[in-house]
Design a protein around this motif. Structure first.
Motif, PDB file in Angstrom:
ATOM      1  N   UNK A 672     -14.403 -32.932   2.228  1.00 13.88           N
ATOM      2  CA  UNK A 672     -14.404 -33.496   3.367  1.00 13.88           C
ATOM      3  C   UNK A 672     -14.192 -33.700   3.737  1.00 13.88           C
ATOM      4  N   UNK A 673     -13.795 -32.907   5.200  1.00 11.30           N
ATOM      5  CA  UNK A 673     -12.811 -33.655   6.330  1.00 11.30           C
ATOM      6  C   UNK A 673     -12.001 -34.486   6.903  1.00 11.30           C
ATOM      7  N   UNK A 674     -11.548 -34.439   7.386  1.00  6.61           N
ATOM      8  CA  UNK A 674     -10.158 -36.229   7.589  1.00  6.61           C
ATOM      9  C   UNK A 674     -11.259 -36.368   9.254  1.00  6.61           C
ATOM     10  N   UNK A 675     -12.070 -35.417   9.595  1.00  6.87           N
ATOM     11  CA  UNK A 675     -12.883 -35.914  10.875  1.00  6.87           C
ATOM     12  C   UNK A 675     -14.480 -36.327  10.519  1.00  6.87           C
ATOM     13  N   UNK A 676     -14.842 -36.150   8.759  1.00  8.41           N
ATOM     14  CA  UNK A 676     -15.674 -36.705   8.765  1.00  8.41           C
ATOM     15  C   UNK A 676     -16.410 -36.590   6.792  1.00  8.41           C
ATOM     16  N   UNK A 677     -14.727 -38.239   7.284  1.00 17.96           N
ATOM     17  CA  UNK A 677     -14.582 -38.258   5.530  1.00 17.96           C
ATOM     18  C   UNK A 677     -15.535 -38.645   4.972  1.00 17.96           C
ATOM     19  N   UNK A 678     -16.298 -39.330   5.090  1.00 13.48           N
ATOM     20  CA  UNK A 678     -17.060 -40.445   4.391  1.00 13.48           C
ATOM     21  C   UNK A 678     -18.756 -39.750   4.330  1.00 13.48           C
ATOM     22  N   UNK A 679     -18.719 -38.262   4.833  1.00 18.84           N
ATOM     23  CA  UNK A 679     -20.217 -37.447   4.889  1.00 18.84           C
ATOM     24  C   UNK A 679     -19.610 -36.023   4.300  1.00 18.84           C
ATOM     25  N   UNK A 680     -19.449 -35.506   3.102  1.00 21.23           N
ATOM     26  CA  UNK A 680     -18.891 -34.519   2.627  1.00 21.23           C
ATOM     27  C   UNK A 680     -19.339 -33.359   2.919  1.00 21.23           C
ATOM     28  N   UNK A 681     -18.713 -32.368   3.308  1.00 23.12           N
ATOM     29  CA  UNK A 681     -19.242 -31.381   3.621  1.00 23.12           C
ATOM     30  C   UNK A 681     -20.038 -30.084   3.021  1.00 23.12           C
ATOM     31  N   UNK A 738     -21.264 -39.611  -0.418  1.00 19.14           N
ATOM     32  CA  UNK A 738     -20.840 -39.203  -0.680  1.00 19.14           C
ATOM     33  C   UNK A 738     -22.103 -39.877  -2.116  1.00 19.14           C
ATOM     34  N   UNK A 739     -22.316 -40.949  -2.262  1.00 22.80           N
ATOM     35  CA  UNK A 739     -22.841 -40.927  -3.299  1.00 22.80           C
ATOM     36  C   UNK A 739     -24.591 -40.495  -3.440  1.00 22.80           C
ATOM     37  N   UNK A 740     -25.125 -40.171  -2.393  1.00 25.88           N
ATOM     38  CA  UNK A 740     -25.819 -39.718  -2.300  1.00 25.88           C
ATOM     39  C   UNK A 740     -25.795 -38.270  -2.849  1.00 25.88           C
ATOM     40  N   UNK A 741     -24.967 -37.807  -1.783  1.00 21.14           N
ATOM     41  CA  UNK A 741     -24.515 -35.878  -2.476  1.00 21.14           C
ATOM     42  C   UNK A 741     -24.603 -35.609  -4.079  1.00 21.14           C
ATOM     43  N   UNK A 742     -23.118 -36.534  -3.920  1.00 17.16           N
ATOM     44  CA  UNK A 742     -23.253 -36.581  -5.889  1.00 17.16           C
ATOM     45  C   UNK A 742     -24.432 -36.872  -6.042  1.00 17.16           C
ATOM     46  N   UNK A 743     -25.131 -37.772  -6.400  1.00 17.90           N
ATOM     47  CA  UNK A 743     -26.708 -38.061  -7.249  1.00 17.90           C
ATOM     48  C   UNK A 743     -27.759 -37.006  -7.270  1.00 17.90           C
ATOM     49  N   UNK A 780     -18.468 -34.107  -7.129  1.00 16.93           N
ATOM     50  CA  UNK A 780     -19.301 -34.044  -5.555  1.00 16.93           C
ATOM     51  C   UNK A 780     -18.919 -35.906  -5.895  1.00 16.93           C
ATOM     52  N   UNK A 781     -17.420 -35.951  -6.650  1.00 16.55           N
ATOM     53  CA  UNK A 781     -17.672 -37.787  -6.391  1.00 16.55           C
ATOM     54  C   UNK A 781     -16.341 -37.687  -4.989  1.00 16.55           C
TER      55      UNK A 781
END
Length: 858
Positions: A672-681, A738-743, A780-781
């Motif tokens: 993820x980037x600083x612009x949307x750190x809570x939602x990985x890209x 993060x958790x959703x993408x990792x799971x 992906x965590x």
């Protein structure tokens, strides 16, 4: 009589070390020299001259330089026995000088004047005849240090025909290997012809030329590329000049009846050149690599780029002619260290043995480059190529091969087109651009000339196939509101009169599409100024200057590095297997910096430091406390991860250099980037083979993972890991946490492992993946990292992680297919294999539904 080897013997235990205790016969003719490359506490070069039955010795930390302005520190050490000249091996730990030693160069030397008086006086002048060392040199002792136990001297190249500027040639970097098994080079009057004003003498029939080395034929080879310059060189007589052909650069690999044609970017065009392959086979050329250009002539006998393209398109039956101008490998020898005029003499003999109308030797075009350019322009040629007669063959762009063009001409990326007006069909004009140093496609103007009715219709059809709604140029860069945009994939060659003050081209004329160059490699081509030859240097004034101020421990680095950037302990070997030093690591990151920043900007990173090099202790750092001594490295807003210290980011390419100076080898980045750190890209799947898994199984596994991800509606991209495996990367729109993408990545891996349990494992640990491949989803965590594209790996050989096309997967040899040493063979491709990465980002909604995945219930 005192033993001159007393100090040498006192420092060594000959029951432990394999170094010779004494011995070796004094030369009856010319005196010998040896330079040994020595990986001790620090890499250095042991410079030894035979005199009075021993080898007088100096330790040269940076090694010799052919630049007359360089003053290399040379510390006088104890005399060594003559027999030491043949020593190669590893001095055991705890012994004096412990570390690996190779014979880097050997040969003979001729003193200028009395060497004994010179030694006592502190100034020894001499001429060298080695495999690598040539011409006149001087050793000068610094004043005021005569009584020092280890006297500091300077090793200086004197101004002669062998002198070369450091910016264009580094003998220690370009000729790193041992010469121990080579015969002693010719010396004195029998030495190889000097590299100026006279052509090299032809070798005796059947004998390899000086500099040739027995070698197997490599599977791949990158060509030497010429540098555009703004005028002829001052020492024109040191160059040969050839026509600049208006065609495609082509390398030919001949091994028996197996004949392959390869473009400058490594693409195999054998299938397109059937008649040429048959002709080369008929000629029975010796095994080797041949370098040249393919062209098609018009009715006036002039190379015509457009006709060459039509020949490939099947629009006509024009005959393709292959002009061969170099031969870097031939008859079981590596000829890259042979001077150019000797290589060309051998090539001319080879081609003359079986004359051909379509495989021809590229002859010299004349001797006066200024008049040659005028003549070339008058008869409609593109220009002239100049090459130094003494130059060796290097697999990169070289200042020793120069381009003198008639007018302005270069490649541009097609970013769009306009509609035709009036009776014109197809297109009105092309919208052209080039990439700047930050990877932005800059608008360079329109081109509507150089087409006919057929080519206009063909161009329109080709452009409609890559149409897009989004402009590839920066906002409002292109005037007009009715432009049609295309994906920036096609490359046009365009001639023009000049650049305007607004950085657009004037009077452009379309010459044709280029299929041998990737769009991402197209930049604005700026001519370099040819420097005049340096005036003769006098060793004595140099000595006086040196007496006032000893040379700095580390020089400022040329090339891609800022003039103010300093590298400390640059000679330290970072990897014993490849011999890469710390300064080479810094230069590597300077080389790939722009490519790498595309995947690092705004993204938290972790740095893997290797202060002791590969094999030593590694330090994995996610948080850098003080970045003041690391320009370009910054601390990120702590609010991104409030429970931990501020994360680190690399903000500029200088940050890469600062990191390498800080002994960083690997650079890992988060998803993820600083612009949307809570939602990985992005989502990463690391294919990590277990014990007993061969490389073909890893390749097959990558294809299986790709197929499954595509079935879920995702767009996977591929890169080498730089280690044992491969990375499959899925670009995402940053919508989920993060958790959703990792799971979900875990669910994908579980599905693959259940479906193909004999191939895949979803559990880490060596015992869980014997004979299988662990697909690491843990990358992906939140806070987890993956090695970044173009990062080196802290493993023997220094493999690098490189973006690749899926079509290239079958040709990869391993996860470390490219290394720090071989990256130059990949730079022209750059990030082009991932050109569609950003546009391919998607959400996971449909993929989750297809897999039956429900967030929070796994």
């Amino acid at each position: 009589m005192p033993d001159p080897l007393k100090l040498y013997k006192a420092k060594r235990d000959f029951k432990i070390t394999a170094e010779p205790k004494e011995g070796g016969e004094a030369s009856k003719g010319l005196l010998t020299f040896v330079i040994q490359k020595h990986w001790a506490t620090r890499l250095h070069y042991d410079f030894r001259l035979e005199l009075d039955g021993v080898m007088k010795s100096w330790a040269v930390p940076k090694g010799p330089s052919f630049d007359t302005h360089d003053r290399r520190m040379a510390v006088h050490v104890e005399d060594h026995p003559i027999s030491y000249s043949d020593f190669e091996g590893t001095i055991p730990p705890q012994q004096y000088g412990a570390g690996k030693v190779i014979v880097w160069d050997k040969g003979t030397w001729e003193p200028v004047g009395d060497p004994r008086k010179g030694f006592a006086k502190g100034e020894i002048k001499f001429e060298m005849h080695g495999h690598k060392m040539h011409g006149r040199w001087v050793l000068v002792r610094l004043r005021g240090h005569e009584d020092d136990r280890q006297e500091p001297w300077l090793l200086i190249k004197e101004n002669d025909e062998y002198a070369r500027p450091a910016a264009g040639f580094s003998v220690v970097d370009e000729m790193p290997d041992s010469v121990r098994d080579l015969p002693m080079p010719a010396s004195g009057a029998a030495a190889a012809a000097k590299p100026a004003r006279k052509a090299a003498a032809k070798p005796k029939r059947g004998a390899p030329p000086d500099g040739a080395v027995k070698a197997d034929l490599p599977a791949t080879l990158a060509p030497e590329l010429a540098t555009l310059v703004d005028g002829p060189p001052a020492d024109t007589e040191n160059y040969i000049y050839e026509i600049k052909f208006d065609g495609y650069r082509m390398l030919t690999r001949v091994q028996g009846k197996d004949i392959r044609f390869v473009t400058r970017n490594g693409n195999d065009w054998t299938a397109k050149l059937g008649p040429l392959q048959q002709e080369v086979r008929r000629m029975k050329l010796p095994d080797g690599w041949y370098d040249g250009e393919i062209v098609v002539h018009d009715e006036n006998g002039k190379p015509n780029f457009n006709l060459l393209q039509l020949a490939f398109d099947g629009s006509n039956t024009a005959r393709i002619v292959y002009f061969v101008f170099d031969v870097p490998y031939c008859k079981g020898y590596d000829l890259r260290d042979v001077r150019l005029d000797a290589r060309r003499a051998l090539l001319q003999d080879v081609l003359a043995a079986k004359p051909s109308d379509i495989v021809r030797f590229s002859t010299e075009f004349g001797t006066d480059p200024a008049q040659l350019v005028v003549a070339a322009c008058q008869i409609g040629l593109e220009g002239v190529i100049g090459k130094r007669r003494d130059s060796r063959y290097v697999t990169r762009r070289s200042p020793e091969w120069i381009k003198l063009k008639c007018g302005q001409r270069q490649e541009f990326v097609i970013g769009g087109y306009t509609d035709p007006q009036g009776s014109r069909t197809g297109i009105g004009s092309l919208l052209l651009g080039y990439y700047d140093k930050d990877g932005v496609l800059r608008y360079a103007g329109n081109c509507g000339s150089g087409f006919n009715g057929a080519s206009l219709r063909h161009m329109r059809a080709a452009l409609e196939q890559i149409a897009t709604d989004k402009s590839p140029f920066p906002p409002r860069a292109v005037p007009g509101r009715t432009n049609h945009w295309v994906r920036p994939e096609l490359v046009a060659e365009v001639s023009f009169s000049e650049w305007t003050a607004t950085d657009s081209i004037r009077h452009p004329v379309f010459q044709g599409l280029r299929k041998d160059k990737p769009a991402r490699s197209v930049v604005r081509e700026l001519p370099k100024h040819m420097q005049a030859e340096a005036p003769p240097a006098d060793a004595k004034p140099a000595r006086k200057r040196a007496a006032k101020k000893a040379p700095a421990a580390d020089d400022a680095l040329p090339g891609n590095l800022p003039a103010t950037f300093k590298v400390t302990h640059g000679e330290r070997v970072m990897d014993a297997e490849s011999g890469v030093t710390k300064v080479e690591m810094v230069r590597y990151y300077a080389l790939v910096g722009t490519l790498m920043m595309a995947y690092l900007k705004g993204r938290p990173v972790s740095l893997v430091r290797a202060p002791e090099g590969v094999g030593g202790e590694l330090f994995f750092q996610k948080h850098v406390g003080d970045t003041r001594k690391m320009p370009g490295v910054v601390r990120m807003d702590q609010a991104l991860d409030p429970d931990h210290p501020s994360m680190t980011a690399i903000a500029t390419t200088e940050g890469l250099l600062s990191s390498a100076q800080w002994n960083v080898v690997e650079i890992h980045s988060q998803n993820a980037t600083a612009g949307h750190y809570d939602t990985p890209d992005r989502m990463v799947f690391d294919l990590d083979p277990g014990e007993g898994v061969e490389w073909p199984a890893v390749q097959e596994a990558a294809q299986l993972v790709r197929a499954f991800l595509q079935e879920l509606g995702l767009n996977p991209f591929l890169k080498t890991s730089g280690g044992k495996g491969l990375h499959v990367v899925v670009p995402l729109k940053p919508k989920l946490d993060w958790d959703t993408v990792k799971d979900f990545s875990h669910a994908i891996v579980d599905h693959l492992a259940r479906t193909l349990p004999e191939r895949f494992s979803a559990k880490s640990g060596a015992k869980n993946r014997v004979g299988r491949i662990f697909i690491d989803y843990l990358r992906n965590g939140r806070g987890a990292t993956t090695v970044a594209a173009w990062s080196a790996r802290a493993r023997p050989g220094l493999g690098i992680s490189v973006p690749v096309r899926w079509e290239e997967l079958p040709g990869l040899k391993s996860g470390s297919h490219w290394t720090v040493k071989t990256v130059h063979t990949r730079l022209d491709e750059g990030n082009a294999p991932w050109a569609d990465y950003a546009r391919s980002a998607t959400t996971l909604t449909k993929a989750m539904k297809a897999l039956g995945f429900k967030p929070g219930k796994q």
